[in-house]
Design a protein around this motif. Structure first.
Motif, PDB file in Angstrom:
ATOM      1  N   TRP A 482      22.593 -23.706  15.954  1.00 33.40           N
ATOM      2  CA  TRP A 482      22.592 -24.524  14.699  1.00 33.40           C
ATOM      3  C   TRP A 482      21.157 -24.495  14.110  1.00 33.40           C
ATOM      4  O   TRP A 482      20.122 -24.212  14.597  1.00 33.40           O
ATOM      5  N   ASP A 483      21.051 -24.366  12.808  1.00 33.91           N
ATOM      6  CA  ASP A 483      20.061 -24.065  11.803  1.00 33.91           C
ATOM      7  C   ASP A 483      19.803 -25.395  10.758  1.00 33.91           C
ATOM      8  O   ASP A 483      21.160 -25.650  10.197  1.00 33.91           O
ATOM      9  N   PRO A 484      18.808 -25.744  10.511  1.00 39.15           N
ATOM     10  CA  PRO A 484      18.568 -26.616   9.267  1.00 39.15           C
ATOM     11  C   PRO A 484      19.406 -26.222   7.951  1.00 39.15           C
ATOM     12  O   PRO A 484      19.760 -27.052   7.224  1.00 39.15           O
ATOM     13  N   ALA A 485      19.489 -24.947   7.618  1.00 36.18           N
ATOM     14  CA  ALA A 485      20.144 -24.486   6.621  1.00 36.18           C
ATOM     15  C   ALA A 485      21.621 -24.077   6.735  1.00 36.18           C
ATOM     16  O   ALA A 485      22.599 -23.632   6.067  1.00 36.18           O
ATOM     17  N   SER A 486      22.467 -24.524   7.816  1.00 37.18           N
ATOM     18  CA  SER A 486      23.706 -24.323   8.227  1.00 37.18           C
ATOM     19  C   SER A 486      24.683 -24.996   7.158  1.00 37.18           C
ATOM     20  O   SER A 486      25.716 -24.663   7.210  1.00 37.18           O
ATOM     21  N   PHE A 487      24.038 -26.059   6.634  1.00 36.61           N
ATOM     22  CA  PHE A 487      25.085 -26.703   5.703  1.00 36.61           C
ATOM     23  C   PHE A 487      25.520 -26.000   4.511  1.00 36.61           C
ATOM     24  O   PHE A 487      26.344 -26.281   3.880  1.00 36.61           O
ATOM     25  N   THR A 488      24.588 -25.030   4.007  1.00 38.71           N
ATOM     26  CA  THR A 488      24.931 -24.207   3.089  1.00 38.71           C
ATOM     27  C   THR A 488      26.248 -23.379   3.130  1.00 38.71           C
ATOM     28  O   THR A 488      27.120 -23.102   2.330  1.00 38.71           O
ATOM     29  N   VAL A 489      26.744 -23.133   4.439  1.00 43.31           N
ATOM     30  CA  VAL A 489      27.912 -22.212   4.738  1.00 43.31           C
ATOM     31  C   VAL A 489      29.068 -23.304   4.292  1.00 43.31           C
ATOM     32  O   VAL A 489      29.972 -22.700   3.611  1.00 43.31           O
ATOM     33  N   ALA A 491      29.069 -25.939   2.163  1.00 42.29           N
ATOM     34  CA  ALA A 491      28.787 -25.892   0.952  1.00 42.29           C
ATOM     35  C   ALA A 491      29.542 -24.676   0.028  1.00 42.29           C
ATOM     36  O   ALA A 491      30.188 -25.030  -1.115  1.00 42.29           O
ATOM     37  N   GLN A 492      29.435 -23.493   0.444  1.00 43.76           N
ATOM     38  CA  GLN A 492      29.683 -22.468  -0.315  1.00 43.76           C
ATOM     39  C   GLN A 492      31.085 -21.832   0.129  1.00 43.76           C
ATOM     40  O   GLN A 492      31.903 -21.265  -0.693  1.00 43.76           O
ATOM     41  N   GLN A 493      31.637 -22.364   1.338  1.00 42.02           N
ATOM     42  CA  GLN A 493      33.069 -21.760   1.848  1.00 42.02           C
ATOM     43  C   GLN A 493      34.119 -22.684   1.897  1.00 42.02           C
ATOM     44  O   GLN A 493      35.075 -22.392   2.210  1.00 42.02           O
ATOM     45  N   TYR A 494      33.750 -24.013   1.945  1.00 41.52           N
ATOM     46  CA  TYR A 494      34.990 -25.106   1.972  1.00 41.52           C
ATOM     47  C   TYR A 494      34.805 -25.745   0.620  1.00 41.52           C
ATOM     48  O   TYR A 494      33.927 -26.301  -0.042  1.00 41.52           O
ATOM     49  N   ILE A 495      36.142 -26.366   0.517  1.00 48.00           N
ATOM     50  CA  ILE A 495      36.325 -27.443  -0.618  1.00 48.00           C
ATOM     51  C   ILE A 495      36.953 -28.748   0.172  1.00 48.00           C
ATOM     52  O   ILE A 495      37.430 -28.605   1.279  1.00 48.00           O
ATOM     53  N   ARG A 496      36.891 -29.780  -0.769  1.00 45.67           N
ATOM     54  CA  ARG A 496      37.551 -30.902  -0.138  1.00 45.67           C
ATOM     55  C   ARG A 496      38.677 -31.182  -1.172  1.00 45.67           C
ATOM     56  O   ARG A 496      38.771 -31.587  -2.225  1.00 45.67           O
ATOM     57  N   MET A 497      40.038 -31.041  -0.239  1.00 50.97           N
ATOM     58  CA  MET A 497      41.469 -31.541  -0.938  1.00 50.97           C
ATOM     59  C   MET A 497      41.571 -32.883  -0.638  1.00 50.97           C
ATOM     60  O   MET A 497      41.495 -33.516   0.526  1.00 50.97           O
ATOM     61  N   LYS A 498      41.755 -33.579  -1.749  1.00 46.29           N
ATOM     62  CA  LYS A 498      41.970 -35.146  -1.787  1.00 46.29           C
ATOM     63  C   LYS A 498      43.227 -35.369  -2.278  1.00 46.29           C
ATOM     64  O   LYS A 498      43.714 -34.931  -3.456  1.00 46.29           O
ATOM     65  N   LYS A 499      43.865 -36.524  -1.439  1.00 47.70           N
ATOM     66  CA  LYS A 499      45.090 -36.943  -2.160  1.00 47.70           C
ATOM     67  C   LYS A 499      44.516 -38.294  -3.067  1.00 47.70           C
ATOM     68  O   LYS A 499      43.923 -39.414  -2.816  1.00 47.70           O
ATOM     69  N   THR A 500      45.139 -38.203  -4.412  1.00 53.96           N
ATOM     70  CA  THR A 500      45.165 -39.391  -5.289  1.00 53.96           C
ATOM     71  C   THR A 500      45.990 -40.523  -4.760  1.00 53.96           C
ATOM     72  O   THR A 500      46.750 -40.374  -3.773  1.00 53.96           O
ATOM     73  N   ALA A 514      27.756 -34.379   1.638  1.00 52.78           N
ATOM     74  CA  ALA A 514      28.728 -34.387   2.389  1.00 52.78           C
ATOM     75  C   ALA A 514      28.577 -33.089   3.284  1.00 52.78           C
ATOM     76  O   ALA A 514      28.548 -33.318   4.636  1.00 52.78           O
ATOM     77  N   ALA A 515      28.233 -31.850   2.828  1.00 47.76           N
ATOM     78  CA  ALA A 515      27.812 -30.702   3.622  1.00 47.76           C
ATOM     79  C   ALA A 515      26.594 -31.238   4.625  1.00 47.76           C
ATOM     80  O   ALA A 515      26.608 -30.718   5.875  1.00 47.76           O
ATOM     81  N   LYS A 516      25.566 -31.614   4.303  1.00 41.29           N
ATOM     82  CA  LYS A 516      24.158 -31.970   4.875  1.00 41.29           C
ATOM     83  C   LYS A 516      24.803 -33.101   6.173  1.00 41.29           C
ATOM     84  O   LYS A 516      24.334 -32.693   7.356  1.00 41.29           O
ATOM     85  N   HIS A 517      25.654 -33.996   5.766  1.00 38.65           N
ATOM     86  CA  HIS A 517      25.913 -35.022   6.741  1.00 38.65           C
ATOM     87  C   HIS A 517      26.915 -34.221   7.672  1.00 38.65           C
ATOM     88  O   HIS A 517      26.440 -34.596   8.979  1.00 38.65           O
ATOM     89  N   LEU A 518      27.802 -33.475   7.376  1.00 36.52           N
ATOM     90  CA  LEU A 518      28.680 -32.883   8.637  1.00 36.52           C
ATOM     91  C   LEU A 518      27.752 -31.899   9.449  1.00 36.52           C
ATOM     92  O   LEU A 518      27.856 -31.888  10.405  1.00 36.52           O
ATOM     93  N   SER A 519      26.949 -31.129   8.672  1.00 36.45           N
ATOM     94  CA  SER A 519      26.273 -30.381   9.641  1.00 36.45           C
ATOM     95  C   SER A 519      25.187 -31.056  10.769  1.00 36.45           C
ATOM     96  O   SER A 519      25.035 -30.901  11.673  1.00 36.45           O
TER      97      SER A 519
END
Length: 629
Positions: A482-489, A491-500, A514-519
């Protein structure tokens, strides 16, 4: 004159410690940290690391873990059965499993459901203990600080995604305090030796308020002269605890939450404990789990297990209550804590940034042992009154988002002649054949406490481990690579699909928060959670203003033994500790996702309402007189 004596003692101790650091530092360190380095290398360690760090590894399902415990028979017993799934218990399971022993663990509630999730969130060496060591000429206290500082650095290194160094500011309102705290905290740096996080330093009053804008420059009969900033560690305690349980499971331990010991199994001839009768609290099923040694790691409840073995056992726990409150983020800046070592009534008070909010505390008072300790209104008000003296903002009761009480299991050694001596250190004893008890201590030293308990269990059961302790340099699940900059992956490679609400699926950005939290919450496994958010349309936030995603509920149900809504909102995420109102609003959706994951057949019946009532009762215990309905 008194000021001069205190400074003189600090100077003398600093000289003595510098000599120790130069020549006998290794002798003051805890023996476990030396033995772990000496005996923890080689093929055994690399094998364990590869197993835990495998990016495709998954923990065995709960049913498989329960079957492993049921399969422990008199002819083929476990080497060790651990009772208690807090930091120490899960640490014992991990330590024993990585030594090649056959291990089981049962916890009647959830991993970290007790004291281990209700801590100060600090990984610290003990500045107060150092002060006592200096002014009481107490070598034992000094050795305790050396050991805690050694373990502090190791906890951070073994779980870098869940732990970090935190600067803590100590305000000084006269020039004696400036000199006294500067010398004392420089001594703290010196005692840390090679395990130092960062050097402490003095800041002027102007520099201090720039770093901590809500710090008061003036108060009744006092003016800020400056501050001394030093460093300790901070953690997400319950996620660290769950990480320990999952790491132990990957290492081969059979860990089972919501499973309660209802009696011990004893050998008819020798009366030695040889296992336990266990009830699965989710199904009501009972079974026997046999083991050569049982380790009692039940924290504040260890005396009840000791009495289960021997009704005449003398109590060894002196419970102490510590209350904490959560306030909005504007009470403290991100990345800087405030610690006042001695308020006007002699107590310690602090404010620490934590997960986007501010934690303030604490109290230290005698209490009774209960399953769900509740903070009292007078304790909450004490904390508010105490921090009010040091802030330039209005401190309001309405700003309290959550409050909790944790029970510290201060211990006395039942073998000691002086039973009035209560220790902040841990105690390991076997006062009944086959039952090794480990209690006391603190979160920071959980790893070495576990090592001492496993050593005692090996001796008691004449066990044959394949190696010495390996946990000193062992990363927990999600930590390797793990690296402190891991969240950038993310943020750049995933999207959040949401149901209305209308059922339409819409894409959303994986924002930085969200990315930092998950990381930070899941380490290198965060991509698994992000993939669920993207591929299973579970990318919606659970509560407004918080980064927790629906995908986390599904992930934790599948891979972290999350069996109930309380397990999620209190231990897998920290929403119940951060904001009880927000947790209450998120509850229906959390229950809905868990019902789908665990295939609760009667989800649409009254059981859902019953489940919700249980969770709401828990939330009310987090904040007296709160607005939950």
């Amino acid at each position: 004159m008194a000021h001069f004596i205190r400074l003189h003692r600090l100077r003398a101790t600093a000289i003595a410690v510098s000599i120790a650091a130069g020549g006998t530092y290794a002798l003051l360190r805890h023996p476990s940290s030396v033995s772990a380095n000496d005996g923890g290398g080689g093929q055994a360690l690399e094998s364990v690391r590869s197993k835990i760090g495998d990016p495709y590894a998954v923990v065995p399902p709960r049913a498989v873990q329960e079957s492993a415990l049921i399969g422990a028979s008199p002819a083929n017993p476990l080497d060790i059965l651990v009772v208690g799934g807090g930091a120490t218990g899960c640490g014992v399971a991990l330590d024993a499993a990585t030594r090649g022993l056959r291990v089981g663990l049962v916890e009647r509630e959830d991993f970290s459901s007790g004291t281990s999730s209700r801590s100060t969130k600090l990984i610290h060496g003990g500045v107060r203990y150092l002060e006592k060591a200096v002014f009481n000429f107490d070598y034992g206290q000094l050795k305790l600080v050396f050991h805690a500082l050694e373990e502090r650095k190791q906890v951070i290194e073994n779980a870098p995604h869940l732990c970090h160094a935190l600067p803590c500011m100590t305000p000084c309102f006269d020039w004696f305090e400036v000199v006294y705290f500067w010398m004392g905290l420089k001594l703290y740096d010196l005692v840390a030796g090679p395990r130092l996080l960062h050097l402490s330093r003095y800041y002027s009053a102007q520099e201090s308020v720039e770093l901590f804008p809500t710090l008061a420059r003036k108060g009744p009969d006092k003016t800020l002269k400056g501050t001394v900033v030093y460093y300790d560690g901070q953690m997400n305690d319950s996620r660290l605890n769950v990480g320990l349980a999952c790491t132990a499971a990957l290492a081969g331990a059979a860990v089972l939450n919501h499973a309660e010991v209802i009696s011990f199994l004893k050998d008819e001839g020798s009366d030695r404990i040889m296992g336990a009768r266990v009830r699965d609290n989710l199904t009501g099923k009972e079974f026997d789990a046999y083991a050569k040694v049982v380790v009692n790691a039940a924290g504040p409840f260890c005396d009840s297990l000791r009495k289960m073995a021997n009704n005449d056992a003398k109590p060894m726990i002196c419970p102490s209550s510590g209350v904490h409150i959560v306030l909005p983020d504007y009470y403290s800046p991100e990345g800087m804590g405030l610690i006042v070592p001695k308020t006007k009534d002699g107590r310690v008070v602090f404010m620490l940034p934590w997960l986007g909010r501010t934690v303030a505390g604490t109290t230290d008072s005698n209490t009774t042992i209960t399953m769900l300790p509740e903070p009292h209104e007078d304790e909450i008000q004490f904390i508010l009154d105490a921090i009010c003296d040091y802030l330039n903002v209005k401190v309001r009761r309405v700003d309290v988002l959550s409050a909790w009480s944790g029970i510290r299991p201060l211990a006395t050694d039942p073998r000691a002649k002086n039973t009035e001596s209560i220790s902040r250190d841990h105690v390991v004893c076997e006062d009944y054949p086959g039952l090794v008890t480990i209690t006391g201590g603190k979160w920071t030293t959980y790893r070495s406490m576990a090592e001492d308990a496993v050593d005692a269990a090996i001796k008691s059961g004449k066990l044959s481990p394949r190696s010495n302790c390996l946990t000193y340099n062992l990363r927990l699940i999600g930590g390797e690579g793990w690296d402190p900059a891991s969240f950038t992956v993310l943020a750049q490679q995933y999207i959040r699909m949401k149901k209305t609400q209308g059922g339409k699926v819409v894409p959303g950005v994986m924002d930085t928060a969200a990315a930092k939290h998950l990381s930070h919450a899941y380490g290198t496994l965060a991509e698994r959670v992000a993939a669920i958010a993207q591929n299973e349309n579970l990318g919606k936030r659970l509560a407004h203003g918080y980064p927790f995603l629906e995908a986390e509920v599904a992930y934790c149900a599948r891979h972290e033994y999350c069996e109930s809504a309380i397990d999620f909102i209190a231990r897998r995420s920290r929403l119940a500790f951060l904001d009880t109102d927000a947790a209450g609003r998120a509850l229906p959706r959390i229950i809905q996702i868990l019902a789908a994951e665990h295939k609760w057949d009667n989800f649409m019946t009254g059981s859902t309402s019953s489940h919700k009532r249980v969770v709401m009762d828990f939330l009310r215990s987090q904040l007296p007189a709160c607005s939950l309905k």
